[in-house]
Scaffold this active site. Structure first.
Site, PDB file in Angstrom:
ATOM      1  N   ASP A   1      11.895 -12.230  -7.069  1.00 35.29           N
ATOM      2  CA  ASP A   1      11.289 -11.752  -8.314  1.00 35.29           C
ATOM      3  C   ASP A   1      12.255 -11.821  -9.499  1.00 35.29           C
ATOM      4  O   ASP A   1      11.819 -11.907 -10.650  1.00 35.29           O
ATOM      5  CB  ASP A   1      10.789 -10.307  -8.172  1.00 35.29           C
TER       6      ASP A   1
ATOM      7  N   ARG B   1      -0.693  -1.120  -8.111  1.00 30.54           N
ATOM      8  CA  ARG B   1       0.546  -1.507  -8.777  1.00 30.54           C
ATOM      9  C   ARG B   1       0.288  -1.917 -10.218  1.00 30.54           C
ATOM     10  O   ARG B   1      -0.766  -2.438 -10.545  1.00 30.54           O
ATOM     11  CB  ARG B   1       1.199  -2.687  -8.040  1.00 30.54           C
TER      12      ARG B   1
ATOM     13  N   LYS C   1       1.454  -2.043   9.827  1.00 31.31           N
ATOM     14  CA  LYS C   1       2.214  -1.179  10.740  1.00 31.31           C
ATOM     15  C   LYS C   1       3.067  -0.212   9.926  1.00 31.31           C
ATOM     16  O   LYS C   1       3.450  -0.503   8.796  1.00 31.31           O
ATOM     17  CB  LYS C   1       3.123  -2.017  11.646  1.00 31.31           C
TER      18      LYS C   1
END
Length: 191
Positions: free
Chosen positions: A26, A129, A169
């Protein structure tokens, strides 16, 4: 996959492993004015052309040449005791979403992990987000998810040795698995 837990996992590993550094893909996004826009008005951030990938590769090579100059975090003693003499090993984690689709990087990996999410969970997480620039209405379905499927399909077609991880998970379960795998890889490299 977007919002799969890549950054969280990389940050936790960086704090657990001695002499560990993380490079975040990023950090190599081009400025908004350099990112192409498609016919629907979507900025094409989920494509390799939206990133300065050559700069990322250079950063990886620079780290390989001199890993000791990278920022190294202190590791708690109770964790260090479990590392079985990994103190002399430098670890680089490169975190991102298009890393395995960029040929100049593929010769550098010791291990490859790929977090997956089902469509609904990915869309739900993405909606929580805030991005700069903000996602336009329809951006997830019109660009983000199709690009994820495209690049994932390319990986599967090329049969690259990747460990696929279920991003639904619990974070601690994923962390434990990847951490153990890294320790095993270090042992193999020493043999």
């Amino acid at each position: 996959v977007t919002n799969g837990g890549k950054t969280t996992l990389a940050e936790k590993l960086r704090h657990m492993l001695p002499k560990c550094h993380v490079i975040f893909q990023d950090d190599f996004f081009k400025p908004e004015y350099e990112v192409e826009t498609d016919e629907l008005g979507f900025k094409l951030y989920d494509e390799l052309d939206a990133l300065y990938m050559d700069d990322l590769v250079k950063s990886v090579h620079d780290w390989i040449k001199c890993p000791a100059t990278s920022v190294v975090r202190d590791v708690p003693q109770n964790t260090r005791n479990n590392l079985q003499n990994t103190d002399d090993v430098y670890i680089l984690i490169v975190e991102g979403f298009l890393l395995y689709n960029y040929a100049p990087l593929n010769e550098l990996w010791n291990k490859r992990f790929f977090l997956t999410l089902p469509y609904e969970e990915c869309k739900r997480r993405r909606s929580t987000r805030v991005y700069q620039p903000a996602d336009m209405p329809g951006y997830f379905d019109g660009h983000v998810w199709p690009m994820y499927l495209k690049y994932k399909s390319e990986l599967e077609e090329n049969a690259i040795d990747i460990v696929y991880l279920d991003g639904t998970k619990p974070q601690e379960e994923l962390l434990s698995y990847v951490y153990s795998d890294i320790i095993q890889e270090i042992k193999k490299l020493r043999e």
